[in-house]
Design an enzyme around this catalytic site. Structure first.
Site, PDB file in Angstrom:
ATOM      1  N   GLU A 293      48.726  -2.025 -62.651  1.00 40.83           N
ATOM      2  CA  GLU A 293      49.833  -2.611 -61.883  1.00 40.83           C
ATOM      3  C   GLU A 293      49.863  -4.081 -62.258  1.00 40.83           C
ATOM      4  O   GLU A 293      48.854  -4.785 -62.135  1.00 40.83           O
ATOM      5  CB  GLU A 293      49.607  -2.412 -60.380  1.00 40.83           C
ATOM      6  N   CYS A 327      52.163  -9.548 -55.418  1.00 44.21           N
ATOM      7  CA  CYS A 327      52.888  -8.930 -56.534  1.00 44.21           C
ATOM      8  C   CYS A 327      54.295  -8.543 -56.105  1.00 44.21           C
ATOM      9  O   CYS A 327      55.215  -8.498 -56.923  1.00 44.21           O
ATOM     10  CB  CYS A 327      52.162  -7.676 -57.023  1.00 44.21           C
TER      11      CYS A 327
END
Length: 543
Positions: A293, A327
């Site tokens: 990720e 994020c």
């Protein structure tokens, strides 16, 4: 020998404590912060269950109070990475043979230890080491980490229950083996829960792990490692090492027993990992699993029917909680012209109302960014915007690193839809807004989809249901986690499995059953009760 089928039902999400005035949890957390600040830790690596100290130490300072020293951690070199790999491989056979119920109960016990005995310590080390306020630490280093451990046990038990059908005279079964080799877990600074989940999700499946956390997360990582040991994790199953990334990569990616990498970090680093692994394929026993990720340039798109208060709140929280270092943080917003004036007023007032300072003052909403490198990078974007005719700063923009790495939450209006801060990941408390013609919603959808290479999170704010439907369809590939009338942050384990595609990663959805499949290698076993004794089939006979 398995003496029964053991069931681990779907758990409930760990309740979030509110740390209200006068609450017991607030009293305990403040005492823990005081205790942690009163001592300087000497933090070793943990290799094969042993504490390894090299003498090559780096200091740890709260980003919001850089003159204070929380402790020192011992860094390793290539020889220590090799030791960690050797320790992992030495533990592999015994760990993979441990019964599922005994494996599972280690992680369930760790979750209970965090929920009770060590809750304030997981939160305290996260607050001081990563400058998270009490609420942001609670939802991360307590609740999310607990949820990862408990839900992954449930999900893995569901996988083990999945078995093939059998026909008369034949019994089929499926084994879910760990990967053949070791897994490298590389974890970021911004979520303690990710730091805990990446090594444990692989280990839970029977794998052995070399874990390298970000240097700026070592303080909370070592706390979690100690909890795992107390919960009964055998020596060598997870080996916690601190070394420079290129050194880790050089040793691990050249090892024949490298079986996979579980990564959260920058897109550039992940791309380099993928390239290196590809170039080294002839060295490995099997094809490594590559799970990552990475970055995001997360959007909020408002329709002309949006509620201005809902939109402003989604942006103030989504862009600036934990200083925009998520994020998933809202980084670019598209605001229709009919709402622009009202929303600007609310956003400016909101930012001006934020209190910024030490996390030890529970009235502060904002604290410092993680380190000087990040501070300098974010400041450069803000400084350039201040003098660029294609941008204007609505509010914020002040930066001061004399006592801590403090950057005032900043909102930039981009005069062009492709202005640099609308396109590039900044990873800090900077929100860029673009005001579009309220009657050009469909054109703006195309703009949102095409502006960024990332596809992690995004949201649509609208009252008009047809607009919601259109955005949901048109932006299907623009975000792996999509929100309707909410901020694009705050995914909860078991509720919103997290991960994006495009340049945002492999979308293997941490906190779901999908992620665990990546750390398993299935073996089908067929047993025939009455095996044939003649090769001839009936069709061969004509009479």
């Amino acid at each position: 020998m398995a003496l029964g089928y053991f069931n681990y039902p779907m758990p409930a999400n760990e309740p979030v404590l509110n740390y209200a005035k006068g609450s017991k949890e607030k009293e305990v957390l403040k005492a823990t912060l005081k205790e942690l600040k009163s001592q300087e830790l000497d933090i070793p690596m943990y290799i094969g269950g042993k504490e390894v100290r090299t003498g090559n130490k780096r200091s740890i300072h709260p980003p919001h109070e850089i003159q204070h020293t929380l402790g020192y951690f011992h860094t390793g070199d290539a020889s220590h990475i090799q030791q960690a790999i050797d320790a992992a491989l030495a533990a592999r056979e015994s760990w993979s043979s441990v019964s599922w119920e005994n494996r599972a109960n280690i992680f369930l016990k760790a979750a209970d230890l965090i929920a009770t005995k060590y809750r304030s310590y997981m939160n305290g080390t996260t607050m001081l080491g990563q400058s998270k306020n009490a609420y942001q630490a609670e939802i991360d280093s307590a609740c999310e980490l607990i949820d990862f451990l408990r839900f992954n046990v449930h999900f893995l038990s569901e996988i083990y229950r999945q078995q093939p059908i059998s026909s008369p005279g034949i019994h089929n079964r499926m084994e879910y083996r760990p990967l053949e080799g070791f897994v490298l877990a590389v974890t970021p600074f911004n979520f303690t829960a990710i730091g805990g989940n990446l090594p444990t999700s692989a280990a839970m499946c029977g794998n052995v792990v070399v874990w390298k956390p970000a240097n700026t997360q070592v303080y909370s990582a070592q706390m979690f490692m100690r909890i795992l040991q107390e919960a009964g994790l055998p020596d060598g199953v997870i080996n916690l090492v601190y070394a420079d990334g290129p050194v880790i990569g050089d040793v691990c990616f050249n090892h024949p027993d490298f079986a996979g990498v579980h990564f959260t970090g920058s897109t550039g680093v992940f791309n380099q990992m993928w390239k290196t692994i590809g170039e080294n394929m002839n060295k490995y026993k099997s094809y490594p699993r590559i799970v990552g990720e990475t970055g995001g340039k997360d959007f909020v798109l408002a329709h002309k029917s949006a509620d201005a208060d809902v939109l402003a709140t989604a942006l103030l929280r989504g862009a600036f909680e934990f200083q925009g270092q998520k994020c998933s943080a809202a980084s670019r917003a598209y605001i229709p012209s009919n709402l622009a004036a009202a929303v600007k007023e609310k956003l400016v007032a909101g930012v001006k109302s934020f209190k910024m300072g030490s996390v030890e003052d529970f009235t502060n909403f904002i604290s410092a960014v993680i380190d000087e490198r990040s501070f300098d990078k974010i400041k450069s974007y803000i400084d350039n915007a201040k003098k660029d005719a294609n941008a204007s700063v609505w509010v914020g923009g002040e930066c001061d690193k004399s006592k801590g790495y403090f950057i005032q939450p900043t909102i930039i209006e981009a005069k062009k839809a492709d202005y640099v801060t609308m396109c590039e990941e900044i990873f800090g408390p900077v929100l860029t807004v673009y005001i579009y013609d309220e009657n050009k919603f469909e054109e703006t959808l195309e703009l949102v989809n095409a502006t960024s290479p990332y596809a992690l999170t995004g949201s649509i704010i609208a009252h008009d249901r047809l607009a919601v439907e259109l955005a949901t369809v048109k932006l299907r590939n623009a975000a792996g986690n999509f929100y309707i009338n909410d901020k694009p942050t705050g995914a909860v384990v078991g509720q919103q499995p997290f991960g994006g595609a495009r340049a945002s990663g492999t979308n293997d959805k941490a906190g779901s059953i999908l992620n665990l499949y990546r750390w398993l290698s299935a073996r089908t076993i067929k047993e025939t009760f009455n095996p044939p004794t003649d090769y001839r089939y009936p069709f061969l006979s004509e009479e």
